[in-house]
Design a protein around this motif. Structure first.
Motif, PDB file in Angstrom:
ATOM      1  N   LEU A 130     -15.130  10.376   5.080  1.00 32.27           N
ATOM      2  CA  LEU A 130     -15.371   8.404   3.601  1.00 32.27           C
ATOM      3  C   LEU A 130     -16.653   9.059   2.899  1.00 32.27           C
ATOM      4  CD1 LEU A 130     -15.375   6.651   7.228  1.00 32.27           C
ATOM      5  CD2 LEU A 130     -14.944   5.316   4.845  1.00 32.27           C
ATOM      6  N   LYS A 131     -17.514   9.463   3.057  1.00 28.89           N
ATOM      7  CA  LYS A 131     -18.413  10.163   2.437  1.00 28.89           C
ATOM      8  C   LYS A 131     -18.207  10.921   0.939  1.00 28.89           C
ATOM      9  CE  LYS A 131     -22.488  10.087   5.474  1.00 28.89           C
ATOM     10  NZ  LYS A 131     -23.018  10.574   6.395  1.00 28.89           N
ATOM     11  N   GLY A 132     -17.330  11.621   1.040  1.00 31.98           N
ATOM     12  CA  GLY A 132     -16.570  11.877  -0.001  1.00 31.98           C
ATOM     13  C   GLY A 132     -16.065  11.145  -0.726  1.00 31.98           C
ATOM     14  N   PHE A 133     -15.419  10.308   0.072  1.00 29.20           N
ATOM     15  CA  PHE A 133     -14.278   9.219  -0.960  1.00 29.20           C
ATOM     16  C   PHE A 133     -15.314   8.409  -1.779  1.00 29.20           C
ATOM     17  CE2 PHE A 133     -13.348   4.432  -0.784  1.00 29.20           C
ATOM     18  CZ  PHE A 133     -12.092   4.781  -1.149  1.00 29.20           C
ATOM     19  N   ASP A 180     -17.552  13.567  12.850  1.00 28.93           N
ATOM     20  CA  ASP A 180     -18.091  13.319  11.481  1.00 28.93           C
ATOM     21  C   ASP A 180     -17.585  13.951  10.522  1.00 28.93           C
ATOM     22  OD1 ASP A 180     -20.331  13.899  13.045  1.00 28.93           O
ATOM     23  OD2 ASP A 180     -20.759  15.808  13.701  1.00 28.93           O
ATOM     24  N   ASP A 181     -16.086  14.541  10.876  1.00 25.36           N
ATOM     25  CA  ASP A 181     -14.692  15.124   9.548  1.00 25.36           C
ATOM     26  C   ASP A 181     -14.369  13.525   9.360  1.00 25.36           C
ATOM     27  OD1 ASP A 181     -15.386  17.297  10.726  1.00 25.36           O
ATOM     28  OD2 ASP A 181     -13.154  17.734  11.599  1.00 25.36           O
ATOM     29  N   VAL A 182     -14.587  12.715   9.961  1.00 27.04           N
ATOM     30  CA  VAL A 182     -13.743  11.501   9.523  1.00 27.04           C
ATOM     31  C   VAL A 182     -14.972  10.831   8.788  1.00 27.04           C
ATOM     32  CG1 VAL A 182     -13.540   8.653  10.268  1.00 27.04           C
ATOM     33  CG2 VAL A 182     -12.736  10.265  11.696  1.00 27.04           C
ATOM     34  N   MET A 183     -16.011  10.532   9.086  1.00 24.71           N
ATOM     35  CA  MET A 183     -17.575  10.881   7.975  1.00 24.71           C
ATOM     36  C   MET A 183     -17.760  10.659   6.938  1.00 24.71           C
ATOM     37  SD  MET A 183     -18.420   8.060   9.972  1.00 24.71           S
ATOM     38  CE  MET A 183     -19.414   7.371   8.071  1.00 24.71           C
ATOM     39  N   ASN A 184     -17.521  12.565   7.165  1.00 17.96           N
ATOM     40  CA  ASN A 184     -17.413  13.033   6.238  1.00 17.96           C
ATOM     41  C   ASN A 184     -16.105  13.033   5.176  1.00 17.96           C
ATOM     42  OD1 ASN A 184     -18.321  15.935   4.386  1.00 17.96           O
ATOM     43  ND2 ASN A 184     -17.349  16.646   5.129  1.00 17.96           N
ATOM     44  N   ALA A 225     -11.486  15.332   5.448  1.00 14.25           N
ATOM     45  CA  ALA A 225     -12.425  16.286   5.228  1.00 14.25           C
ATOM     46  C   ALA A 225     -13.471  17.135   3.690  1.00 14.25           C
ATOM     47  CB  ALA A 225     -13.475  16.234   5.752  1.00 14.25           C
ATOM     48  N   GLU A 226     -12.469  18.190   3.805  1.00  8.38           N
ATOM     49  CA  GLU A 226     -12.174  19.478   3.113  1.00  8.38           C
ATOM     50  C   GLU A 226     -11.910  19.637   1.830  1.00  8.38           C
ATOM     51  OE1 GLU A 226     -14.266  22.208   3.997  1.00  8.38           O
ATOM     52  OE2 GLU A 226     -15.180  20.168   5.964  1.00  8.38           O
ATOM     53  N   LYS A 227     -10.938  18.484   1.750  1.00  9.42           N
ATOM     54  CA  LYS A 227     -10.173  18.597  -0.272  1.00  9.42           C
ATOM     55  C   LYS A 227     -10.672  17.130  -0.636  1.00  9.42           C
ATOM     56  CE  LYS A 227      -6.339  20.815   2.483  1.00  9.42           C
ATOM     57  NZ  LYS A 227      -5.030  21.113   2.028  1.00  9.42           N
ATOM     58  N   ILE A 228     -10.809  16.041  -0.062  1.00  6.11           N
ATOM     59  CA  ILE A 228     -10.924  15.031  -0.800  1.00  6.11           C
ATOM     60  C   ILE A 228     -12.012  15.405  -2.251  1.00  6.11           C
ATOM     61  CG2 ILE A 228     -12.747  13.846   0.614  1.00  6.11           C
ATOM     62  CD1 ILE A 228     -11.384  11.322   0.569  1.00  6.11           C
ATOM     63  N   ARG A 229     -13.224  15.829  -1.960  1.00  2.93           N
ATOM     64  CA  ARG A 229     -14.038  15.381  -3.159  1.00  2.93           C
ATOM     65  C   ARG A 229     -13.627  16.310  -4.099  1.00  2.93           C
ATOM     66  NH1 ARG A 229     -17.029  15.824   1.336  1.00  2.93           N
ATOM     67  NH2 ARG A 229     -19.017  14.732   1.654  1.00  2.93           N
ATOM     68  N   ASP A 230     -12.263  17.308  -3.808  1.00  4.55           N
ATOM     69  CA  ASP A 230     -11.621  17.779  -4.898  1.00  4.55           C
ATOM     70  C   ASP A 230     -10.646  17.316  -5.285  1.00  4.55           C
ATOM     71  OD1 ASP A 230     -13.686  20.331  -4.715  1.00  4.55           O
ATOM     72  OD2 ASP A 230     -12.324  20.682  -3.319  1.00  4.55           O
ATOM     73  N   VAL A 231      -9.845  16.787  -5.227  1.00  2.52           N
ATOM     74  CA  VAL A 231      -8.787  16.141  -5.233  1.00  2.52           C
ATOM     75  C   VAL A 231      -8.618  14.880  -5.523  1.00  2.52           C
ATOM     76  CG1 VAL A 231      -6.144  15.312  -3.670  1.00  2.52           C
ATOM     77  CG2 VAL A 231      -7.335  17.484  -3.050  1.00  2.52           C
ATOM     78  N   GLY A 258       0.695  -1.537  -0.036  1.00  2.00           N
ATOM     79  CA  GLY A 258       0.033   0.105   0.211  1.00  2.00           C
ATOM     80  C   GLY A 258       0.651   1.555  -0.218  1.00  2.00           C
ATOM     81  N   VAL A 259       0.256   2.121  -0.441  1.00  2.00           N
ATOM     82  CA  VAL A 259       0.838   3.291  -0.312  1.00  2.00           C
ATOM     83  C   VAL A 259      -0.293   4.939  -0.191  1.00  2.00           C
ATOM     84  CG1 VAL A 259       2.849   5.398  -1.647  1.00  2.00           C
ATOM     85  CG2 VAL A 259       2.195   2.516  -2.846  1.00  2.00           C
ATOM     86  N   LYS A 260       1.101   5.551   0.787  1.00  2.00           N
ATOM     87  CA  LYS A 260       0.011   6.545   1.336  1.00  2.00           C
ATOM     88  C   LYS A 260      -0.788   7.690   0.424  1.00  2.00           C
ATOM     89  CE  LYS A 260      -2.011   4.584   5.588  1.00  2.00           C
ATOM     90  NZ  LYS A 260      -2.200   6.064   6.757  1.00  2.00           N
ATOM     91  N   LEU A 261      -1.109   8.682   0.011  1.00  2.00           N
ATOM     92  CA  LEU A 261      -1.666   9.334  -0.962  1.00  2.00           C
ATOM     93  C   LEU A 261      -3.023  10.459  -0.268  1.00  2.00           C
ATOM     94  CD1 LEU A 261      -2.445   8.148  -4.243  1.00  2.00           C
ATOM     95  CD2 LEU A 261      -0.346   8.069  -3.319  1.00  2.00           C
ATOM     96  N   GLY A 262      -1.561  11.213   0.352  1.00  2.00           N
ATOM     97  CA  GLY A 262      -2.288  13.262   1.127  1.00  2.00           C
ATOM     98  C   GLY A 262      -2.289  13.570  -0.529  1.00  2.00           C
ATOM     99  N   PRO A 263      -3.048  15.065   0.143  1.00  2.00           N
ATOM    100  CA  PRO A 263      -3.871  16.019  -0.930  1.00  2.00           C
ATOM    101  C   PRO A 263      -2.901  16.683  -2.203  1.00  2.00           C
ATOM    102  CG  PRO A 263      -3.778  16.741   1.189  1.00  2.00           C
ATOM    103  CD  PRO A 263      -3.016  15.329   1.430  1.00  2.00           C
ATOM    104  N   THR A 264      -1.553  16.765  -1.406  1.00  2.00           N
ATOM    105  CA  THR A 264      -1.041  16.952  -2.191  1.00  2.00           C
ATOM    106  C   THR A 264      -0.332  16.656  -3.687  1.00  2.00           C
ATOM    107  OG1 THR A 264       1.170  16.468  -0.996  1.00  2.00           O
ATOM    108  CG2 THR A 264       0.124  18.791  -0.798  1.00  2.00           C
ATOM    109  N   THR A 265      -0.666  15.075  -3.603  1.00  2.00           N
ATOM    110  CA  THR A 265      -0.596  13.894  -4.782  1.00  2.00           C
ATOM    111  C   THR A 265      -0.916  14.677  -6.284  1.00  2.00           C
ATOM    112  OG1 THR A 265      -0.350  12.586  -3.052  1.00  2.00           O
ATOM    113  CG2 THR A 265      -0.489  11.612  -4.902  1.00  2.00           C
TER     114      THR A 265
END
Length: 441
Positions: A370-373, A364-368, A319-325, A283-290
């Protein structure tokens, strides 16, 4: 020029401790190399097949466990509680997904932690940062914080005893589907979790139907269970890597599944090179700058043959970035023809620190995230293949919110993590029920 499994020694390497005695480290690694493997090549191959099925959309991965395992925490009760929590979550997710759930514990090796800084300062005193029990101690004293190579060997033996218990629990009747479902009924009987009662009753009917039709009760009593950890500390990972007598290929026998963290995934770095040479699923972790180019380059480096089950991308966007990134990454990888498994880590991108100094996360941020994923995958037409969660089976108070309404004043009552905050038993089950609702969609 170094060759093969030791080529990484010629490359830049990050997040390694400063050992005071090189000879003592070499001796510890040599001792580890002489000890039996912790997992076996056949088990690793089976997990790679399971990961391949998840990447195709035919299974779902649940990976969870401690942020950082401790030697003191490797007790029968604590190991049992973590396994129990994962089994309970897996039953709910299996029903929601209508497909097999691959159960993987962040266990039996998650002893080393990357750190933002090499040192920690308290008042006028500066000492080496705590890098996990396999390197040094948490107590803020010079003796405790000194990197101690004897801990490498203790890490091996602690992992071995943990694996022994896991195998006993998951093969000896503790994982009986009927028993696990009864535990979950206790969770839904709590008025705070009434919204999940309907789903629990549907699962109850399904279990009763299986038993009534004469399903193999022996198969209901045991389950496959794998282990994983971040492959960080090379003085441990390299001696645990062995050549399989069947095939002549290298397997890291410290764990079934290994991942590379956001801080060590340099394309030309030591960690990527080393894990590119072993047969384990990676596995490789991918952060928001990927970027899309980053993802495609990682595929070329770690999975050049596009082997099913080889590569998992674990996204940790916030949670604030996943839907864009995330959607552009999914599009680029999809267009390349590669089919890695996509898993979400909704924990690491959502950390906050309270005014009183506690590192925590909001449920709530964790679930947010998850839902964005799930939303991103629906948007692109790819499969959301799993979740990766830091959790414990104990009733700690480390993350805010959930049905128990843990608030900032409550954090101090049972905050036990030495690194990052974990979901407690109840929050983990609540997350599973909510993810099951997403999977049902």
């Amino acid at each position: 020029m170094l060759a093969g499994l030791d080529y990484w020694r010629s490359l830049e390497i990050k997040q390694q401790p400063t050992w005071p005695d090189a000879a003592a480290v070499a001796a510890a690694s040599e001792e580890i190399a002489s000890l039996p493997p912790l997992v076996f090549a056949g088990e690793v191959d089976r997990l790679r097949d399971r990961v391949a099925s998840a990447a195709r959309g035919e299974a779902f991965m649940l990976m969870g466990g401690d942020c950082a395992e401790t030697f003191a925490g490797a007790t029968a009760d604590q190991i049992r509680n973590r396994v129990k929590t994962l089994l309970q979550m897996a039953v709910v997710l299996t029903y929601g997904a209508s497909m097999p759930v691959i159960k993987v514990g962040r266990m039996a090796g998650q002893f080393a932690k990357p750190r933002s800084n090499d040192f920690e300062t308290r008042g006028d005193v500066t000492l080496p940062a705590y890098r996990g029990d396999i390197v040094n101690g948490y107590d803020f004293t010079p003796e405790s914080r000194a990197a101690n190579p004897e801990r490498l060997v203790r890490g091996y033996h602690t992992a071995a005893s943990t694996l022994n218990l896991i195998r006993a629990f998951t093969q000896g009747g503790f994982a009986d589907l009927r028993q696990v479902h009864d535990w979950n009924k206790g969770f839904t009987e709590n008025p705070a979790n009434a919204r999940y009662d309907k789903l629990a009753k549907e699962i109850d009917r399904a279990v009763r139907f299986m038993i009534a039709t004469g399903a193999d009760l022996g198969e209901l009593k045991r389950t496959e269970f794998y282990v994983s950890h971040e492959a960080l500390l090379m003085d441990y990972e390299r001696p645990m890597t062995r050549i399989d007598s069947r095939t002549g290929t290298a397997y890291n026998t410290s764990s079934h599944f290994l991942w590379i963290g956001e801080r060590t995934r340099d394309l030309d770095g030591a960690h990527i090179d080393f894990l590119s040479r072993v047969r384990n699923p990676i596995g490789v972790k991918l952060g928001p700058t990927t970027t899309a180019d980053d993802a495609l380059a990682l595929i070329d480096k770690l999975d050049p043959n596009r082997e099913p089950g080889r590569l998992t991308f674990i996204t940790r966007m916030g949670a604030e970035k996943i839907r864009d990134v995330l959607p552009p990454l999914l599009e680029a990888v999809k267009d390349s023809g590669s089919v890695p498994l996509w898993v979400t880590d909704p924990m690491h991108g959502n950390g906050i620190t309270t005014p009183t100094g506690y590192k925590t996360r909001r449920f709530d941020d964790v679930m947010n995230e998850l839902k964005g994923f799930f939303e991103a995958h629906r948007q692109v037409g790819t499969f959301p293949g799993g979740i990766h969660v830091e959790l414990t089976g104990d009733d700690v108070t480390e993350c805010l919110g959930g049905s128990e309404n843990i608030d900032e004043a409550t954090l101090s009552t049972r905050y036990e993590s030495l690194c990052d905050p974990r979901l407690n038993h109840m929050q983990s089950l609540e997350l599973a029920f909510q993810v099951s609702e997403e999977l049902t969609r």
